[in-house]
Design an enzyme around this catalytic site. Structure first.
Site, PDB file in Angstrom:
ATOM      1  N   SER A 123     -69.970  29.325  26.888  1.00  0.00           N
ATOM      2  CA  SER A 123     -71.186  30.331  26.513  1.00  0.00           C
ATOM      3  C   SER A 123     -70.829  31.227  25.451  1.00  0.00           C
ATOM      4  O   SER A 123     -71.812  31.917  25.018  1.00  0.00           O
ATOM      5  CB  SER A 123     -71.439  30.920  27.810  1.00  0.00           C
TER       6      SER A 123
ATOM      7  N   LYS B 193     -72.924  31.009  22.457  1.00  0.00           N
ATOM      8  CA  LYS B 193     -74.341  31.746  22.149  1.00  0.00           C
ATOM      9  C   LYS B 193     -74.620  32.700  21.319  1.00  0.00           C
ATOM     10  O   LYS B 193     -75.463  33.087  20.667  1.00  0.00           O
ATOM     11  CB  LYS B 193     -74.500  32.086  23.699  1.00  0.00           C
TER      12      LYS B 193
ATOM     13  N   TYR C 261     -77.648  22.110  22.950  1.00  0.00           N
ATOM     14  CA  TYR C 261     -77.305  23.288  23.754  1.00  0.00           C
ATOM     15  C   TYR C 261     -75.859  22.683  24.277  1.00  0.00           C
ATOM     16  O   TYR C 261     -74.838  23.366  24.283  1.00  0.00           O
ATOM     17  CB  TYR C 261     -77.900  23.607  25.007  1.00  0.00           C
TER      18      TYR C 261
ATOM     19  N   TYR D  71     -73.233  38.604  32.219  1.00  0.00           N
ATOM     20  CA  TYR D  71     -74.228  38.244  33.055  1.00  0.00           C
ATOM     21  C   TYR D  71     -74.385  39.423  34.094  1.00  0.00           C
ATOM     22  O   TYR D  71     -74.469  40.342  33.862  1.00  0.00           O
ATOM     23  CB  TYR D  71     -73.722  36.860  33.637  1.00  0.00           C
TER      24      TYR D  71
ATOM     25  N   VAL E  61     -67.213  30.312  30.411  1.00  0.00           N
ATOM     26  CA  VAL E  61     -66.617  29.919  31.671  1.00  0.00           C
ATOM     27  C   VAL E  61     -65.603  29.093  31.407  1.00  0.00           C
ATOM     28  O   VAL E  61     -64.734  28.547  32.264  1.00  0.00           O
ATOM     29  CB  VAL E  61     -67.362  28.824  32.619  1.00  0.00           C
TER      30      VAL E  61
END
Length: 319
Positions: free
Chosen positions: A64, A67, A192, A244, A262
């Protein structure tokens, strides 16, 4: 005052001695096989000098963290128009939650939760197509890494992401019912999954992150990577949403804009001072690197680089 080389060496030494290293992500098979003893840290200061320790040159899956780069490209294409399709607010939910999408009409809370990043991928596919967008992300990252050798998209990882990505497929299909995914689901998800499979070292990640440290400028060439306004927006989102439902705790403990993945990596930015990457594959309950967070907390304690510190130390004061 100790210099940065000594500080990062001391942090790496302390991390090697830790017995609680968290739990590696096991829902993507290749991540479950990563040695939890690994730890790397890379600090690139404002002069471009690297300060490295541990496994800083070993490649890992950034997941991630990618992103941040997808968002940067989307902002360069559509600017503030992207905020019609994804919001700029913390979610307070897990990174792969579907709960808020129904009440908020298929518009994700921010571009760093999975649903938001899928919308960003859809924007990139609309401009460049599935393969073109994949290449644009690769070109963007390799172009900013001072030592790009070995930086690549891991095709096996992308395939494993696809084979286990049922919840991401659910998120994309659900947003499609609200008209917030414009391209065929398979094409958007393909980008993605390949984006999450970007693989690089701490050194490379810190090198790439320097454009945020400098307010949007490539540290080495001087070219504009993004605008000052966009760089500020990206860092604000990193601070509010980059971890998050653990973002508030990270802001209190570390006090730097940061984005986790992660795979165990974290990119943190001390604006005007340094770009920092850490990697330790064991995660905490929120899916963020346990030792990576602790290492960044120690770094800030030793340097005073928290954005909430009214008197941050410059690199010159440290060295």
């Amino acid at each position: 005052m100790a210099d940065l080389d000594s500080i990062v060496a001391e942090i790496a030494h302390d991390m090697r001695a830790m017995t609680d290293r968290g739990q590696v992500a096991d829902y993507i098979p290749p991540l479950a096989c990563v040695d939890p003893a690994k730890f790397g840290i890379a600090v690139i200061d404002a002069g471009g000098t690297p300060h490295l320790a541990g496994d800083a040159d070993e490649a890992f899956s950034i997941q991630s963290l990618s992103k941040v780069f997808g968002l940067t490209l989307a902002l360069s294409l559509e600017g503030s128009e992207i905020w019609r399709r994804v919001r700029k607010e913390p979610s307070g939910s897990a990174f792969n939650s579907i709960v808020q999408l129904e009440s908020e009409h298929g518009i994700p809370r921010n571009p760093f939760i999975n649903a938001g990043a899928i919308v960003i991928a859809d924007i990139l596919v609309s401009t460049w197509g599935r393969l073109g967008a994949r290449q644009a992300l690769l070109d963007f990252t390799t172009g900013l890494a001072g030592s790009p050798a070995g930086l690549h998209i891991d095709e096996n990882m992308a395939q494993q992401e696809r084979e286990t990505g049922f919840r991401n497929a659910a998120l994309a299909n659900y947003m499609r019912t609200f008209g917030n995914i414009k391209n065929p689901i398979d094409e958007t998800l393909d980008l993605y999954f390949h984006q999450c499979a970007l693989t690089m070292s701490c050194r490379q990640l810190a090198e790439i992150g320097c454009f945020l440290m400098t307010g949007g400028v490539d540290l080495h060439s001087g070219r504009a990577v993004t605008t000052v306004s966009h760089a500020r927006s990206i860092m604000a989102l990193m601070m509010m949403c980059g971890h998050y439902d653990g973002s508030g705790a990270f802001a209190i403990r570390v006090g730097l804009p940061g984005k986790s993945g992660v795979g165990g990596g974290i990119l943190a930015i001390a604006p005007g001072l340094a770009s920092v990457a850490v990697w330790s594959p064991g995660l905490n309950a929120q899916g963020n690197s346990l030792l990576g967070t602790l290492a960044l907390e120690k770094l800030v304690q030793k340097t005073g680089w928290s954005v909430f510190n009214p008197f941050p130390l410059s690199v010159q004061q440290i060295t």
